[in-house]
Design a protein around this motif. Sequence first.
Motif, PDB file in Angstrom:
ATOM      1  N   VAL A  20      -2.775  -6.386  -5.465  1.00  0.00           N
ATOM      2  CA  VAL A  20      -3.599  -5.732  -4.458  1.00  0.00           C
ATOM      3  C   VAL A  20      -5.079  -6.027  -4.701  1.00  0.00           C
ATOM      4  CG1 VAL A  20      -4.222  -3.507  -3.446  1.00  0.00           C
ATOM      5  CG2 VAL A  20      -1.864  -3.945  -4.142  1.00  0.00           C
TER       6      VAL A  20
ATOM      7  N   ARG B 183       0.064  -5.753  -9.259  1.00  0.00           N
ATOM      8  CA  ARG B 183       0.761  -5.746  -7.986  1.00  0.00           C
ATOM      9  C   ARG B 183       0.174  -6.781  -7.024  1.00  0.00           C
ATOM     10  NH1 ARG B 183       0.574  -0.028  -5.565  1.00  0.00           N
ATOM     11  NH2 ARG B 183       1.537   0.428  -7.590  1.00  0.00           N
TER      12      ARG B 183
ATOM     13  N   LEU C   7      -2.863  -2.034 -10.027  1.00  0.00           N
ATOM     14  CA  LEU C   7      -3.185  -2.674  -8.751  1.00  0.00           C
ATOM     15  C   LEU C   7      -3.337  -4.185  -8.911  1.00  0.00           C
ATOM     16  CD1 LEU C   7      -5.761  -0.091  -7.326  1.00  0.00           C
ATOM     17  CD2 LEU C   7      -3.441  -0.513  -6.487  1.00  0.00           C
TER      18      LEU C   7
ATOM     19  N   LEU D  63      -9.375   1.773  -4.081  1.00  0.00           N
ATOM     20  CA  LEU D  63      -9.357   0.717  -3.067  1.00  0.00           C
ATOM     21  C   LEU D  63     -10.400   0.958  -1.989  1.00  0.00           C
ATOM     22  CD1 LEU D  63      -5.491   0.209  -2.649  1.00  0.00           C
ATOM     23  CD2 LEU D  63      -7.098  -1.244  -3.888  1.00  0.00           C
TER      24      LEU D  63
ATOM     25  N   MET E 194       0.808  -1.218   0.000  1.00  0.00           N
ATOM     26  CA  MET E 194       0.000   0.000   0.000  1.00  0.00           C
ATOM     27  C   MET E 194       0.842   1.269   0.000  1.00  0.00           C
ATOM     28  SD  MET E 194      -3.156  -1.158   0.102  1.00  0.00           S
ATOM     29  CE  MET E 194      -4.071   0.239   0.698  1.00  0.00           C
TER      30      MET E 194
ATOM     31  N   ALA F  89      -5.042   2.597 -13.487  1.00  0.00           N
ATOM     32  CA  ALA F  89      -4.768   2.410 -12.058  1.00  0.00           C
ATOM     33  C   ALA F  89      -5.184   1.018 -11.603  1.00  0.00           C
ATOM     34  CB  ALA F  89      -5.494   3.480 -11.253  1.00  0.00           C
TER      35      ALA F  89
ATOM     36  N   GLN G 243      -5.462   5.579  -6.914  1.00  0.00           N
ATOM     37  CA  GLN G 243      -5.509   4.177  -6.530  1.00  0.00           C
ATOM     38  C   GLN G 243      -6.090   4.007  -5.133  1.00  0.00           C
ATOM     39  OE1 GLN G 243      -1.422   3.116  -6.929  1.00  0.00           O
ATOM     40  NE2 GLN G 243      -1.488   2.911  -9.158  1.00  0.00           N
ATOM     41  N   ARG G 244      -5.741   4.912  -4.238  1.00  0.00           N
ATOM     42  CA  ARG G 244      -6.269   4.840  -2.872  1.00  0.00           C
ATOM     43  C   ARG G 244      -7.788   4.974  -2.873  1.00  0.00           C
ATOM     44  NH1 ARG G 244      -7.802   9.033   0.088  1.00  0.00           N
ATOM     45  NH2 ARG G 244      -8.169   8.731   2.328  1.00  0.00           N
TER      46      ARG G 244
ATOM     47  N   SER H 100       3.075   2.456  -1.974  1.00  0.00           N
ATOM     48  CA  SER H 100       3.315   3.141  -3.245  1.00  0.00           C
ATOM     49  C   SER H 100       2.043   3.511  -3.997  1.00  0.00           C
ATOM     50  CB  SER H 100       4.199   2.261  -4.142  1.00  0.00           C
ATOM     51  OG  SER H 100       3.590   0.997  -4.355  1.00  0.00           O
ATOM     52  N   THR H 101       0.901   3.410  -3.371  1.00  0.00           N
ATOM     53  CA  THR H 101      -0.352   3.766  -4.051  1.00  0.00           C
ATOM     54  C   THR H 101      -0.535   5.275  -4.074  1.00  0.00           C
ATOM     55  OG1 THR H 101      -1.557   3.499  -1.976  1.00  0.00           O
ATOM     56  CG2 THR H 101      -1.486   1.607  -3.440  1.00  0.00           C
ATOM     57  N   ASP H 102      -0.990   5.797  -5.214  1.00  0.00           N
ATOM     58  CA  ASP H 102      -1.269   7.227  -5.319  1.00  0.00           C
ATOM     59  C   ASP H 102      -2.712   7.504  -4.905  1.00  0.00           C
ATOM     60  OD1 ASP H 102      -2.852   6.410  -7.442  1.00  0.00           O
ATOM     61  OD2 ASP H 102      -1.381   6.972  -8.957  1.00  0.00           O
ATOM     62  N   GLU H 103      -3.143   8.760  -5.004  1.00  0.00           N
ATOM     63  CA  GLU H 103      -4.471   9.143  -4.518  1.00  0.00           C
ATOM     64  C   GLU H 103      -5.589   8.472  -5.315  1.00  0.00           C
ATOM     65  OE1 GLU H 103      -7.422  10.895  -2.206  1.00  0.00           O
ATOM     66  OE2 GLU H 103      -5.277  10.542  -1.865  1.00  0.00           O
TER      67      GLU H 103
END
Length: 741
Positions: free
Chosen positions: A342, A340, A337, A305, A294, A333, A301-302, A296-299
Amino acid sequence: MTIKLNHDQLDHHAAVSRGDAEARVDEPSLYGAISGQIAVGRHVLQIGEASGGVVREASRTERAHIRPRPTPVLVRPRLIRGLFDRGAELTAALSALDAGLPVEVSGESGIGKTALLRHLAHHPRAASFVDGIVYLHARHHTSADLQQLLFEAFFESDEICKPTDTEIRRGLQDKQALIVLDDVRVSQHELEQVLDIAPRSAFAVATRERCLWGEVRSIALKGLPVDHAVSLLEREMERTVDGIERAAAATLCAAFDGHPRRIMQAAAIAREQGMLLDICARNITPANLVTELMASTDEKQRRALLALAALPGVPLRVQHIAAIADVTDLDPALMLLARRGVIVSSDSRHRLASGIGDQLRRKEDLKPWVNRAITYFTAWSERYRRSPASLLEESDALVRAQQSAADARRWGEVLRIGQLLEGALILGARWGAWAVTLEQCLTAARSTGDRSAEAWALHELGTRALCLGELGKARASLSQAAKQRDASDDAAGAAASRRNLSLVLAPEPESAPQPPGRKPGAGFSVRTESAASVEPRYDLESLPLRQDIQLTLHGSDTSRVGAVILTIILATIVGGFSYWAGLSWDRWNVASIGSFLQRTLGGTTPPARASQPVTAAVDAAASPAPEPVQPAPIPAASELEARGSDPVLTPPVVPPSPTERASILIFTPRPGSVAAGAPTRLCYAVNDAVQARVEPDIGDVPPTSTLNCLRATPARTTTYELTATGRDGHRVRRQLVIIVR
């Protein structure tokens, strides 16, 4: 089953000017906009009326004509890339299937259950099943819906129909197929029911924890051996691990116990950051793996999620994720994810990988995101309320959103989602999910004191039970719905409930054949009712109450002579009891005795008194044909003394309905979905209320029994609640939701 409906795909509301409060708009239906009919056994269920579904006997042409699909049926998943060290498990599964035993593969999320089942579905030995291979995702399906999906895999129909349990069992009885159920979440009893409907088929199921016992081959998946785990790591890092790094790779894989998904996630971190494996083995541990993922997630991607965490476990399409997250251009994005590890992506849908949701709940406040998801899916279902195919396709998300609304006590959204979704679930034959949705609606209605919505939910639950042959449940729910609708002066709703209720009560059995040697007219005989005299299709609980002993008179002319003799004997007996019990003869007046003789000899009933309840007329109108009237038994003398009235002519005393308690006649929006800044009207009417109030932002309103409309301009999607207070101080409430687009 094939769905053929003539409905508009979308429901478009007319634009309303901000300055024109009285602009004409289409009022949305209170209980959705899907109408149609579905054949269920010997019944037809018609939906689309505000009172709820109406059941009637199906004609021969209306009954479903179900035919088998051409075999072999092949419904298989996409073939996966390789299978690391599952040879022993695969051999055990194949040998169990050859022996006719079901196979249960259990293990934690990400351990490789789906990979094994997919490989099994494409194995060459699976071709030996003459009727084919069927693979189903079972995560969000009830046992009833799983049986329905299996039936649909092997049978089809041009009509919209719901096969009965008997038809499903008969149709799948001789099928010889490989049935693969992935990610099963039902109980042991429910899973065994699914396995029992196709006894000649082979089952392979994946569960989180073992739930099958007895004659079953259970395979508990563990982590990969080190050599195979290192091979998986190499594949995910997209390079070969040389001799120097191989020891570090083995150490890393051993630290994660060979868990495939965790190894893939660790490899993704090393790949993206260009990290050497020896450094990765020192810095990445099972305790901090999710945190590193988590980090390295940008806004964007956040937010994606968090949107997925709002409805945990439900795979969502990208457009739904983007709408809840309030971001655009989300595909890149999500791809990153998924790469990765996620999120897990399949069939153009995405869900959080195991452990990610727990991490988000520890770090973030998910309540605002849950509320955003509830609001979004309520508005979305409102928009697509005339598209049963769209609603059915997203039914998993809508059912989960309804559950989240119930957990948040947002009862207005619970009712609205259920009312909009149920038509699609009915016509789509997903009656397991339909039951879950109705139970949520019933809880919401009772929590808010909405008697009208409660009666509707009871009516629908009873209607569903009637169609499925659960006659005891049907009678209880429909009777309760009819009583509540009578109390609310909902004549149309009460008539609909009683019409369905009339199909629950069994018709009178035909007269028994004459025994050998008995001549017609040879007096009367005594016949005892038993369960054997009832047709097997009727539930014993649903039979109308009648006397255990019936007097059957034979012949036409001699029957009246026997009846006169019987009447004299009975009158003598009653007179003796009356004398000894001190019963005065003025209560057995001449008119009463004459009426009894008329009923006995003439076979007719006295005219109904004016004091009989009005509901009797409604019952008569709702019934398809009048049933023969059974002679009323003569009560005992003590009972006559307590009643002090004629046992034949006196109707039951109906207690007067309370006049002190308030009720809400109607509370509805016009329209229920508006653009931002546009006005709507909240129309209401109450009965026997001394005070009425609408919240939020409106306050006290006139407690009028005539329709009154209030202007409202909500800035966002809002739940309005009408509270009416009666003279006795009791309060009743009802909610509605205004969707702001």
